[in-house]
Design a protein around this motif. Structure first.
Motif, PDB file in Angstrom:
ATOM      1  N   GLU A   1      -8.043  10.654  -1.999  1.00  0.00           N
ATOM      2  CA  GLU A   1      -6.796  11.019  -2.684  1.00  0.00           C
ATOM      3  C   GLU A   1      -5.585  11.034  -1.759  1.00  0.00           C
ATOM      4  OE1 GLU A   1      -6.453  11.330  -5.821  1.00  0.00           O
ATOM      5  OE2 GLU A   1      -8.582  11.162  -6.324  1.00  0.00           O
TER       6      GLU A   1
ATOM      7  N   ILE B   1       0.809  -1.212   0.000  1.00  0.00           N
ATOM      8  CA  ILE B   1       0.000   0.000   0.000  1.00  0.00           C
ATOM      9  C   ILE B   1       0.846   1.268   0.000  1.00  0.00           C
ATOM     10  CG2 ILE B   1      -0.203   0.319   2.510  1.00  0.00           C
ATOM     11  CD1 ILE B   1      -3.192   0.926   2.025  1.00  0.00           C
TER      12      ILE B   1
ATOM     13  N   THR C   1      -2.433   9.847   0.072  1.00  0.00           N
ATOM     14  CA  THR C   1      -1.429   8.823  -0.226  1.00  0.00           C
ATOM     15  C   THR C   1      -0.856   8.273   1.075  1.00  0.00           C
ATOM     16  OG1 THR C   1      -0.829   9.890  -2.312  1.00  0.00           O
ATOM     17  CG2 THR C   1       0.768   8.342  -1.368  1.00  0.00           C
TER      18      THR C   1
ATOM     19  N   LYS D   1       0.603   4.565  -2.469  1.00  0.00           N
ATOM     20  CA  LYS D   1      -0.677   4.534  -3.185  1.00  0.00           C
ATOM     21  C   LYS D   1      -1.707   5.391  -2.457  1.00  0.00           C
ATOM     22  CE  LYS D   1       0.058  -0.192  -4.863  1.00  0.00           C
ATOM     23  NZ  LYS D   1       0.435   0.239  -6.231  1.00  0.00           N
ATOM     24  N   THR D   2      -2.625   5.955  -3.232  1.00  0.00           N
ATOM     25  CA  THR D   2      -3.750   6.645  -2.623  1.00  0.00           C
ATOM     26  C   THR D   2      -4.755   5.597  -2.138  1.00  0.00           C
ATOM     27  OG1 THR D   2      -5.050   6.804  -4.649  1.00  0.00           O
ATOM     28  CG2 THR D   2      -3.462   8.571  -4.222  1.00  0.00           C
TER      29      THR D   2
ATOM     30  N   ASP E   1      -9.026   0.163  -5.622  1.00  0.00           N
ATOM     31  CA  ASP E   1      -9.133  -0.323  -6.999  1.00  0.00           C
ATOM     32  C   ASP E   1      -8.301  -1.576  -7.223  1.00  0.00           C
ATOM     33  OD1 ASP E   1     -10.865   1.712  -7.626  1.00  0.00           O
ATOM     34  OD2 ASP E   1      -9.339   2.996  -8.557  1.00  0.00           O
ATOM     35  N   GLU E   2      -7.182  -1.684  -6.516  1.00  0.00           N
ATOM     36  CA  GLU E   2      -6.303  -2.839  -6.660  1.00  0.00           C
ATOM     37  C   GLU E   2      -6.637  -3.945  -5.659  1.00  0.00           C
ATOM     38  OE1 GLU E   2      -2.203  -1.667  -6.641  1.00  0.00           O
ATOM     39  OE2 GLU E   2      -2.577   0.111  -7.870  1.00  0.00           O
ATOM     40  N   ASP E   3      -7.763  -3.805  -4.988  1.00  0.00           N
ATOM     41  CA  ASP E   3      -8.256  -4.802  -4.016  1.00  0.00           C
ATOM     42  C   ASP E   3      -7.295  -5.021  -2.850  1.00  0.00           C
ATOM     43  OD1 ASP E   3     -10.633  -5.280  -5.389  1.00  0.00           O
ATOM     44  OD2 ASP E   3      -9.681  -6.746  -6.704  1.00  0.00           O
TER      45      ASP E   3
ATOM     46  N   ILE F   1      -7.833   5.480  -2.943  1.00  0.00           N
ATOM     47  CA  ILE F   1      -8.620   5.067  -4.105  1.00  0.00           C
ATOM     48  C   ILE F   1      -7.886   3.980  -4.878  1.00  0.00           C
ATOM     49  CG2 ILE F   1      -9.496   5.811  -6.360  1.00  0.00           C
ATOM     50  CD1 ILE F   1     -10.154   8.500  -5.114  1.00  0.00           C
ATOM     51  N   GLU F   2      -6.574   4.180  -5.078  1.00  0.00           N
ATOM     52  CA  GLU F   2      -5.781   3.172  -5.789  1.00  0.00           C
ATOM     53  C   GLU F   2      -5.751   1.854  -5.012  1.00  0.00           C
ATOM     54  OE1 GLU F   2      -2.608   6.166  -8.059  1.00  0.00           O
ATOM     55  OE2 GLU F   2      -2.144   5.319  -6.077  1.00  0.00           O
ATOM     56  N   ALA F   3      -5.631   1.946  -3.691  1.00  0.00           N
ATOM     57  CA  ALA F   3      -5.597   0.732  -2.868  1.00  0.00           C
ATOM     58  C   ALA F   3      -6.904  -0.043  -2.984  1.00  0.00           C
ATOM     59  CB  ALA F   3      -5.331   1.108  -1.407  1.00  0.00           C
TER      60      ALA F   3
END
Length: 228
Positions: A195, A158, A197, A161-162, A168-170, A164-166
Motif C-alpha cells: 500500500e 509510477i 505510494t 501509485k501504490t 496491477d498496471e504492469d 499494488i497499483e503499479a
C-alpha cells in the motif's frame, strides 16, 4: 573495529578517511615517507612509515588484536605477502585489491576476500554515469541482475501509485522489487509495502533481475536513458 590498512595511495587514502570517520581504531602502514606524513597530519590514526611485508611492522601495528587487515598497495606480490602474514596471526577479516587478473587464483587459494582491478571498476562506473545518467548508483549481481538507485520524476508513470497499483498496471514485473524509499522529510528510509505510494522526488533502491534497462527506467520517469 581495529583495522590495519596497508598502503596510503589512491585507494588507501579514501579508505583511511572512511574508516576513521566511522569511529574505528585505525593503524596505517605506508613505506613512502611523504605519504605517511600526509596521513599522520590529516587523520586521527597511528601511522607507521615501514614495509608491511616485514613481520615486525605488522607486530608494531598490533596485528594480533586486529579485527581486519586491508592491503591496498599497487603491487600484487606485496599484497599477497601481507595477506599471508595476516593469516599467520589469524586476523578474522583479510581483504586485498588485485590489479592483475592473472593473480586472482593465488588470492583465492589463500582464502582472501578481494576487489579485482579497481581501476577498471572505476572506469566502468564513470562510463555508466555518462551512458545511463538516470542511475544514481548501482551494483551488478551475477550476469544480469542489478541493484540501483533512481529518482522518481514528476512525470513518472509510477508517481502517485501504490506498489499494488503499479504491479496491477504492469509497471513493475515480478522480477522487479523496490527495496527502499528515501523521501525528503523522512529521517529513515521507508520500507515499502503493497500500500506504499511512490511519490515524485523519491529516491528508490530497486532490485531488477534483468538489470536497469530503458523500459524499466521509463517507469520512474527517465526517457533520457532510452535516447542514449
Amino acid at each position: 573495529m581495529y583495522i590495519v590498512i596497508v598502503g596510503a595511495g589512491d585507494i588507501g587514502m579514501p579508505l583511511i578517511d572512511i574508516a576513521t570517520r566511522s569511529g574505528n581504531e585505525v593503524v596505517v602502514i605506508e613505506n613512502d615517507t611523504e605519504r605517511a606524513d600526509q596521513v599522520a597530519s590529516e587523520y586521527d590514526c597511528l601511522v607507521l612509515n615501514d614495509d608491511a611485508t616485514a613481520h615486525d611492522a605488522l607486530l608494531d601495528a598490533g596485528i594480533e588484536k586486529a579485527d581486519a587487515l586491508i592491503s591496498t598497495t599497487d603491487r600484487d606480490p606485496t599484497n599477497i605477502m601481507v595477506c599471508l602474514l595476516g593469516q599467520e596471526h589469524e586476523v578474522p577479516t583479510i581483504v586485498s585489491v588485485v590489479h592483475d587478473p592473472e593473480h586472482m587464483n593465488v588470492f583465492r587459494q589463500i582464502g582472501v576476500n578481494t576487489m579485482e582491478n579497481p581501476q577498471e571498476l572505476i572506469a566502468e562506473y564513470l562510463y555508466r554515469a555518462v551512458a545511463r545518467p538516470a542511475i544514481v548508483d548501482y551494483m551488478q549481481i551475477g550476469e544480469q541482475a542489478e541493484v540501483f538507485e533512481i529518482r522518481v520524476t514528476e512525470n513518472a508513470p509510477i508517481a502517485g501509485k501504490t506498489l499494488i497499483e503499479a504491479a496491477d498496471e504492469d509497471l513493475l514485473s515480478e522480477d522487479v522489487l523496490i527495496v527502499a524509499i528515501e523521501r525528503d522529510g523522512q529521517d529513515q528510509p521507508i520500507t515499502p509495502r503493497g500500500e506504499t505510494t511512490v511519490q515524485a522526488g523519491d529516491l528508490l533502491t530497486v532490485y531488477s533481475a534483468f538489470g536497469a534497462d530503458p523500459e524499466l527506467t521509463d517507469v520512474f520517469g527517465h526517457p533520457e536513458d532510452r535516447l542514449r
